[in-house]
Design a protein around this motif. Structure first.
Motif, PDB file in Angstrom:
ATOM      1  N   LEU A  43       3.861   9.515  -8.875  1.00 62.91           N
ATOM      2  CA  LEU A  43       4.156   8.332  -9.677  1.00 62.91           C
ATOM      3  C   LEU A  43       5.308   8.587 -10.646  1.00 62.91           C
ATOM      4  O   LEU A  43       6.156   7.711 -10.867  1.00 62.91           O
ATOM      5  N   GLN A 217       2.470   3.894 -15.004  1.00 62.13           N
ATOM      6  CA  GLN A 217       1.291   3.177 -14.521  1.00 62.13           C
ATOM      7  C   GLN A 217       1.442   1.668 -14.698  1.00 62.13           C
ATOM      8  O   GLN A 217       1.137   0.883 -13.791  1.00 62.13           O
ATOM      9  N   LEU A 220       4.128   0.300 -12.228  1.00 61.02           N
ATOM     10  CA  LEU A 220       3.681   0.214 -10.844  1.00 61.02           C
ATOM     11  C   LEU A 220       2.828  -1.037 -10.632  1.00 61.02           C
ATOM     12  O   LEU A 220       2.997  -1.773  -9.652  1.00 61.02           O
ATOM     13  N   CYS A 235       5.240   1.520  -2.435  1.00 61.23           N
ATOM     14  CA  CYS A 235       4.342   2.190  -3.375  1.00 61.23           C
ATOM     15  C   CYS A 235       4.349   3.695  -3.157  1.00 61.23           C
ATOM     16  O   CYS A 235       4.136   4.175  -2.035  1.00 61.23           O
TER      17      CYS A 235
END
Length: 382
Positions: A43, A217, A220, A235
Motif C-alpha cells: 500500500l 488507507q 485507497l 488495487c
C-alpha cells in the motif's frame, strides 16, 4: 500524508521530498501472505505513486490544520471540504483564533457542510485547549479523546499525521477496505465487527511512515476501493483481497439494514420589511440546527398564523406560498413550506434581540444558516 520516511516532527511534515522510484513486487495469495508486512509494503508503494500528496491541509501540515480537516471530512467528501477548509483557515488560521472567534462566525464558516454539532464541538474543543493545553492540541491519545468531537479514529489521524506517531484509524474508507481485503461479514457499525476491524487495523500498523500509512488507507478507499464499482485492477492489494477472490466486492462491507425515512413537515416564514431585511430567529441551543439563525418555523399553517399575530398586527392573509422544499437528514425527511410576507407594521417585541433579528442581504453571509434556509433566501421569489 508524510513526505519523509521517518518524519519526527510536524515542522518537517509539510516539506516536499524527492520520490524514489519503487518497484512493485507480487503479493502471494492471502492464505500465504504475511498481511502485517506485505499489505503495508504494497500500500505504501502504491501511495508513493498514486496517493494524494497535494491536499491543502498537507501544506503546511500542522496539528490544527490536520484536526480541522479530519473533523470536516467526517461524513463529507474531500472534493466538498477543500473550499470550506481554505475559507476557514483564511479567517481562523490557528487554534487561538478559533477559540477567540464568536460562535456565529464559526457557524457561518461551516454553513453548508452540515452536521453542525461538529462545528460547535470544534469551537468548544479549541477553548478547552486554551485552558488546558496552552493553546495547542495535546500529543496524547487520552487527552485528545477528552476533547468534544474527537473519537478514537480522529485522534489516531491527528497523532499520525501531525507528529508521525503510530496510531491506527478506522474511518468509513478504512472500514470498507478492511472488510473486503479480509472478508469481514456484517455491518461495520456493529460493536462486534468494529472491534474485529480495530484489531486488524492495529495489527497492520507499520513501524515506519505512520503518517503516510494513514493517508494511504484513506486514499485507497476514496479513489480505488470505492463503495460502488471498485477498481480492483488498480488495487495494490488485489491479490490479497478475499472479497475479490470470492466475487463479493459488491456485498462487502454489508450495508446497514435500511429503514424507510419518516416525513416531517414545517412552515417557514420569510418576513421582509420595507427596507428589504428578512427576519431571522435563533434556533435553540440543542437539537436540529442548534444555535444557527433560521427562519421562524412552525409545524403547520395555523400555528404559523398564531406566531405571526403575536408579533405583527396584520398581513398574514396576504402570505404568498413558494414551492415546497424537501430536505433530507440521516433519520428523516423534512418538507418545508415557505410563506413570503411583506411586513409593514412592527411591534416592539421584534426589535433586535438574542432570538430575533432583522438582517440585510449583505449580512447573511456572515451568519450560520441551515443549508435549506440559505437556499430559500437565495431564491429569486424569496
Amino acid at each position: 500524508m508524510s513526505r519523509q520516511a521517518n518524519r519526527a516532527t510536524a515542522a518537517t511534515a509539510g516539506q516536499p521530498r524527492k520520490r524514489r522510484a519503487t518497484r512493485a513486487t507480487p503479493c502471494p495469495p492471502v492464505s500465504t501472505c504475511d498481511a502485517s508486512n506485505v499489505i503495508p509494503e504494497r500500500l505504501l508503494e502504491w501511495f508513493d505513486r498514486h496517493g494524494r500528496h497535494d491536499l491543502p491541509w498537507q501544506h503546511p501540515r500542522t496539528p490544527y490544520r490536520v484536526w480541522l480537516s479530519e473533523v470536516m471530512l467526517q461524513q463529507t467528501q474531500v472534493s466538498v471540504v477543500i473550499d470550506y477548509f481554505n475559507r476557514f483557515v483564511t479567517a481562523l488560521p490557528d487554534l487561538p483564533a478559533l477559540a477567540a472567534a464568536p460562535q456565529d462566525q464559526v457557524l457561518a464558516l461551516w454553513s453548508g457542510l452540515g452536521y453542525y454539532t461538529r462545528a460547535r464541538h470544534l469551537h468548544t474543543a479549541a477553548k478547552l485547549c486554551m485552558e488546558r493545553h496552552a493553546g495547542e492540541l495535546p500529543r496524547d491519545i487520552d487527552a485528545l479523546l477528552a476533547l468534544p468531537g474527537i473519537g478514537r479514529s480522529t485522534a489516531g489521524a491527528i497523532l499520525s499525521q501531525s507528529w508521525n506517531d503510530p496510531a491506527p484509524i478506522l474511518d468509513g474508507n478504512v472500514k470498507r477496505v478492511l472488510c473486503r481485503v479480509f472478508g469481514i461479514a456484517g455491518w461495520p457499525g456493529t460493536p462486534a465487527v468494529e472491534k474485529q476491524l480495530w484489531t486488524i487495523a492495529e495489527t497492520l500498523l507499520p513501524r515506519e511512515r505512520p503518517a503516510d500509512w494513514t493517508q494511504a488507507q484513506m486514499d485507497l478507499g476514496a479513489t480505488v476501493c470505492t463503495h460502488a464499482n471498485p477498481d480492483c485492477k488498480a488495487c495494490p492489494l488485489r491479490e490479497a483481497c478475499v472479497a475479490r477472490a470470492k466475487g463479493r466486492t459488491s456485498e462487502l462491507p454489508a450495508p446497514r439494514a435500511a429503514k424507510p425515512l419518516p416525513l416531517r413537515e414545517a412552515h417557514m416564514l420569510i418576513l421582509r420589511d420595507g427596507d428589504g431585511r428578512v427576519l431571522l430567529e435563533r434556533r435553540p441551543p440543542v437539537g436540529l440546527w442548534a444555535s444557527l439563525w433560521s427562519l421562524p418555523e412552525q409545524p403547520d399553517l395555523e400555528q404559523s398564523r398564531r406566531w405571526y399575530h403575536r408579533h405583527f398586527q396584520s398581513g398574514f392573509d396576504h402570505a404568498q406560498p413558494l414551492q415546497p422544499l424537501l430536505h433530507g437528514f440521516s433519520h428523516y425527511k423534512l418538507k418545508i413550506q415557505p410563506l413570503v410576507i411583506a411586513v409593514n407594521v412592527e411591534r416592539a417585541v421584534i426589535a433586535d434581540n438574542g432570538q430575533l433579528r432583522w438582517t440585510t442581504p449583505a449580512e447573511l453571509s456572515g451568519l450560520g444558516l441551515p443549508a435549506p434556509v440559505r437556499k430559500l433566501l437565495q431564491e429569486p421569489k424569496a
